[in-house]
Motif scaffolding. Sequence first.
Motif, mmCIF file in Angstrom:
data_model
loop_
_atom_site.group_PDB
_atom_site.id
_atom_site.type_symbol
_atom_site.label_atom_id
_atom_site.label_comp_id
_atom_site.label_asym_id
_atom_site.label_seq_id
_atom_site.Cartn_x
_atom_site.Cartn_y
_atom_site.Cartn_z
ATOM 1 N N GLY A 212 0.816 -1.200 0.000
ATOM 2 C CA GLY A 212 0.000 0.000 0.000
ATOM 3 C C GLY A 212 0.853 1.254 0.000
ATOM 4 N N PRO A 213 0.263 2.399 0.345
ATOM 5 C CA PRO A 213 0.966 3.677 0.308
ATOM 6 C C PRO A 213 1.915 3.853 1.493
ATOM 7 C CG PRO A 213 -1.266 4.011 1.078
ATOM 8 C CD PRO A 213 -1.157 2.559 0.713
ATOM 9 N N VAL A 214 3.137 3.373 1.334
ATOM 10 C CA VAL A 214 4.145 3.480 2.389
ATOM 11 C C VAL A 214 5.004 4.713 2.127
ATOM 12 C CG1 VAL A 214 6.099 2.375 3.529
ATOM 13 C CG2 VAL A 214 4.173 0.988 2.709
ATOM 14 N N LEU A 215 4.998 5.662 3.056
ATOM 15 C CA LEU A 215 5.763 6.895 2.885
ATOM 16 C C LEU A 215 7.171 6.725 3.435
ATOM 17 C CD1 LEU A 215 3.120 9.594 3.916
ATOM 18 C CD2 LEU A 215 3.547 8.599 1.652
ATOM 19 N N GLN A 216 8.125 7.355 2.761
ATOM 20 C CA GLN A 216 9.512 7.373 3.198
ATOM 21 C C GLN A 216 9.965 8.812 3.376
ATOM 22 O OE1 GLN A 216 12.146 5.241 0.608
ATOM 23 N NE2 GLN A 216 10.810 3.448 0.439
ATOM 24 N N VAL A 288 -0.075 2.627 -20.027
ATOM 25 C CA VAL A 288 -1.050 2.024 -19.121
ATOM 26 C C VAL A 288 -2.445 2.439 -19.599
ATOM 27 C CG1 VAL A 288 -1.884 1.874 -16.751
ATOM 28 C CG2 VAL A 288 0.574 2.094 -17.202
ATOM 29 N N PRO A 289 -3.227 1.522 -20.126
ATOM 30 C CA PRO A 289 -4.562 1.875 -20.625
ATOM 31 C C PRO A 289 -5.476 2.332 -19.488
ATOM 32 C CG PRO A 289 -3.851 -0.279 -21.446
ATOM 33 C CD PRO A 289 -2.906 0.104 -20.359
ATOM 34 N N GLY A 290 -6.430 3.186 -19.836
ATOM 35 C CA GLY A 290 -7.453 3.581 -18.886
ATOM 36 C C GLY A 290 -7.107 4.742 -17.988
ATOM 37 N N ALA A 291 -5.917 5.304 -18.144
ATOM 38 C CA ALA A 291 -5.516 6.465 -17.327
ATOM 39 C C ALA A 291 -5.217 7.615 -18.278
ATOM 40 C CB ALA A 291 -4.301 6.122 -16.480
ATOM 41 N N GLU A 292 -6.263 8.167 -18.843
ATOM 42 C CA GLU A 292 -6.096 9.108 -19.950
ATOM 43 C C GLU A 292 -6.557 10.516 -19.644
ATOM 44 O OE1 GLU A 292 -8.069 7.175 -23.175
ATOM 45 O OE2 GLU A 292 -6.442 5.717 -23.464
ATOM 46 N N SER A 365 -2.147 -1.303 3.414
ATOM 47 C CA SER A 365 -2.589 -2.656 3.084
ATOM 48 C C SER A 365 -2.553 -3.536 4.322
ATOM 49 C CB SER A 365 -1.683 -3.255 2.014
ATOM 50 O OG SER A 365 -1.762 -2.513 0.827
ATOM 51 N N PRO A 366 -3.518 -4.427 4.473
ATOM 52 C CA PRO A 366 -3.479 -5.371 5.596
ATOM 53 C C PRO A 366 -2.211 -6.206 5.559
ATOM 54 C CG PRO A 366 -5.617 -5.403 4.503
ATOM 55 C CD PRO A 366 -4.706 -4.590 3.636
ATOM 56 N N ALA A 367 -1.716 -6.574 6.690
ATOM 57 C CA ALA A 367 -0.488 -7.362 6.761
ATOM 58 C C ALA A 367 -0.618 -8.639 5.948
ATOM 59 C CB ALA A 367 -0.168 -7.696 8.219
ATOM 60 N N GLY A 368 0.423 -8.932 5.161
ATOM 61 C CA GLY A 368 0.462 -10.172 4.402
ATOM 62 C C GLY A 368 -0.300 -10.137 3.095
ATOM 63 N N GLY A 374 -4.950 -0.416 -2.142
ATOM 64 C CA GLY A 374 -4.673 0.593 -1.134
ATOM 65 C C GLY A 374 -4.067 1.839 -1.736
ATOM 66 N N THR A 375 -3.135 1.651 -2.661
ATOM 67 C CA THR A 375 -2.497 2.782 -3.315
ATOM 68 C C THR A 375 -3.506 3.555 -4.155
ATOM 69 O OG1 THR A 375 -0.379 1.624 -3.356
ATOM 70 C CG2 THR A 375 -0.655 3.442 -4.901
ATOM 71 N N ALA A 376 -4.356 2.850 -4.878
ATOM 72 C CA ALA A 376 -5.360 3.519 -5.711
ATOM 73 C C ALA A 376 -6.337 4.303 -4.848
ATOM 74 C CB ALA A 376 -6.108 2.484 -6.553
ATOM 75 N N ALA A 377 -6.766 3.713 -3.752
ATOM 76 C CA ALA A 377 -7.695 4.411 -2.863
ATOM 77 C C ALA A 377 -7.041 5.632 -2.226
ATOM 78 C CB ALA A 377 -8.190 3.450 -1.782
ATOM 79 N N TYR A 378 -5.779 5.495 -1.883
ATOM 80 C CA TYR A 378 -5.012 6.607 -1.321
ATOM 81 C C TYR A 378 -4.944 7.767 -2.307
ATOM 82 C CZ TYR A 378 -0.557 9.010 -0.231
ATOM 83 O OH TYR A 378 0.439 9.930 0.005
ATOM 84 N N ALA A 379 -4.636 7.467 -3.570
ATOM 85 C CA ALA A 379 -4.549 8.515 -4.587
ATOM 86 C C ALA A 379 -5.903 9.179 -4.815
ATOM 87 C CB ALA A 379 -4.014 7.924 -5.889
ATOM 88 N N GLU A 380 -6.956 8.371 -4.867
ATOM 89 C CA GLU A 380 -8.301 8.918 -5.101
ATOM 90 C C GLU A 380 -8.746 9.801 -3.944
ATOM 91 O OE1 GLU A 380 -12.855 7.322 -6.018
ATOM 92 O OE2 GLU A 380 -11.157 5.917 -6.029
ATOM 93 N N ALA A 381 -8.374 9.435 -2.728
ATOM 94 C CA ALA A 381 -8.800 10.207 -1.557
ATOM 95 C C ALA A 381 -8.137 11.582 -1.487
ATOM 96 C CB ALA A 381 -8.490 9.415 -0.290
ATOM 97 N N LYS A 382 -7.014 11.747 -2.187
ATOM 98 C CA LYS A 382 -6.346 13.061 -2.185
ATOM 99 C C LYS A 382 -6.982 14.052 -3.149
ATOM 100 C CE LYS A 382 -2.158 11.549 -3.047
ATOM 101 N NZ LYS A 382 -0.698 11.624 -3.303
ATOM 102 N N GLU A 383 -7.754 13.560 -4.113
ATOM 103 C CA GLU A 383 -8.274 14.419 -5.171
ATOM 104 C C GLU A 383 -9.109 15.607 -4.654
ATOM 105 O OE1 GLU A 383 -7.827 14.884 -8.344
ATOM 106 O OE2 GLU A 383 -6.301 13.320 -8.464
#
Length: 410
Positions: A212-216, A288-292, A365-368, A374-383
Amino acid sequence: MLKIGLTGGIASGKSLVAARLQERGAVLVDADALAREVVEPGTEGLARVAEEFGKEMLDGGGRLDRARLGEAVFGNPERLNALNAIIHPLVRARAAAITEAAPDDAVVVQDIPLLVETGQGSAFHLVLVVDAPDDVRLQRMQELRGMTGDAARARMAAQAARDVRLAAADVVLDNSGSVQQLLDQVDRLWDDRLVPFARNLAAGRRAARDGGPVLQPHRADWARQAARIAARLSAAAPGLVLAVDHIGSTAVPGLAAKDVIDLQVAVAGLDAADSAAPLLAAAGFPLVPGAESDTPKPGEPDPGQWQKRFHANADPGRAVNVHVRVAGSPGWRYALMFRDWLRNEPAALSDYQALKEGLAKRFASPAGTAGPFGTAAYAEAKEPWFTDAAWPRMRAWAEATGWAPPSYGS
């Protein structure tokens, strides 16, 4: 095919790495061997060397007297440049012919001692640098090659400095330890990165991204990595790519980010973006199709003005997002303004940092489990924040400061 540039300073262990890669299945193109081949008797290269440096450079059998030629050019940059102007184009042409003859799904490794010095890095999908500390290399030259200290240091000084080579590297293979430790590094690189990269490239697909969205915390080398990748993108589609800019969170010093390099490729129109697509894919960044399109912002509501093309990395070892946008379009302008606003407004950076940290925890993302979701939801939530909070503040900042995008968009 996957094209790898391999280099390293004298006595770094580059030849050992080249041999191991060839054992594992790579097609090896040895620049040193080709440099000897192109000046064999009867070749154009030998004739031109004799014309430039004199027939005394030939031995009694009409072959090149390498020792005498070496004495003529060593320590004399002007004469060395004259020799390189003859040899390097011939070597590159021969290397290109060998590469073209390799299978489409091959991993082609070009062993080039002066890769960094001759600025060839952008011609390869990856540059591998075999590295060892200067004192280790000096010791090897004296003990294994019988060179004097002064002679060894002179040979090292004739090559790029160690820090310059390392700055050009996508992968550094550390040869300060044992031979087996070096070979183990090569094997891991082959199995975990080069083979999957070659398969993705041949299939025209992006590499999988897990987690998922792990920040560094911000890393200074993100900018250096972005510059190397930008050079490859520019070289991949000359005449179509107007410019490549490092954008997104990794382009903002002090801002924590996912370890993903975002780059914006400016083109003259979407037709140019579509023409560039197969060239960018061949360079390791398939479409990457669908991201236009991007989300329209207030004041620029026409979705047609926010169209783009999106590419991503085939290399499993370096996540990259490539946003191909029309220079001068609202989406192109927004990406640059957002980056510069964050770079120059501490309050904006702090607010965005807090938003990212909160959403990263929320959509981890849940462990394992693998979590592209998770990454897609994270990006969408910032919009909503981009549109409702950031956009009006950015525009006010730009107006107050006189901010303007780069001139290539004019």
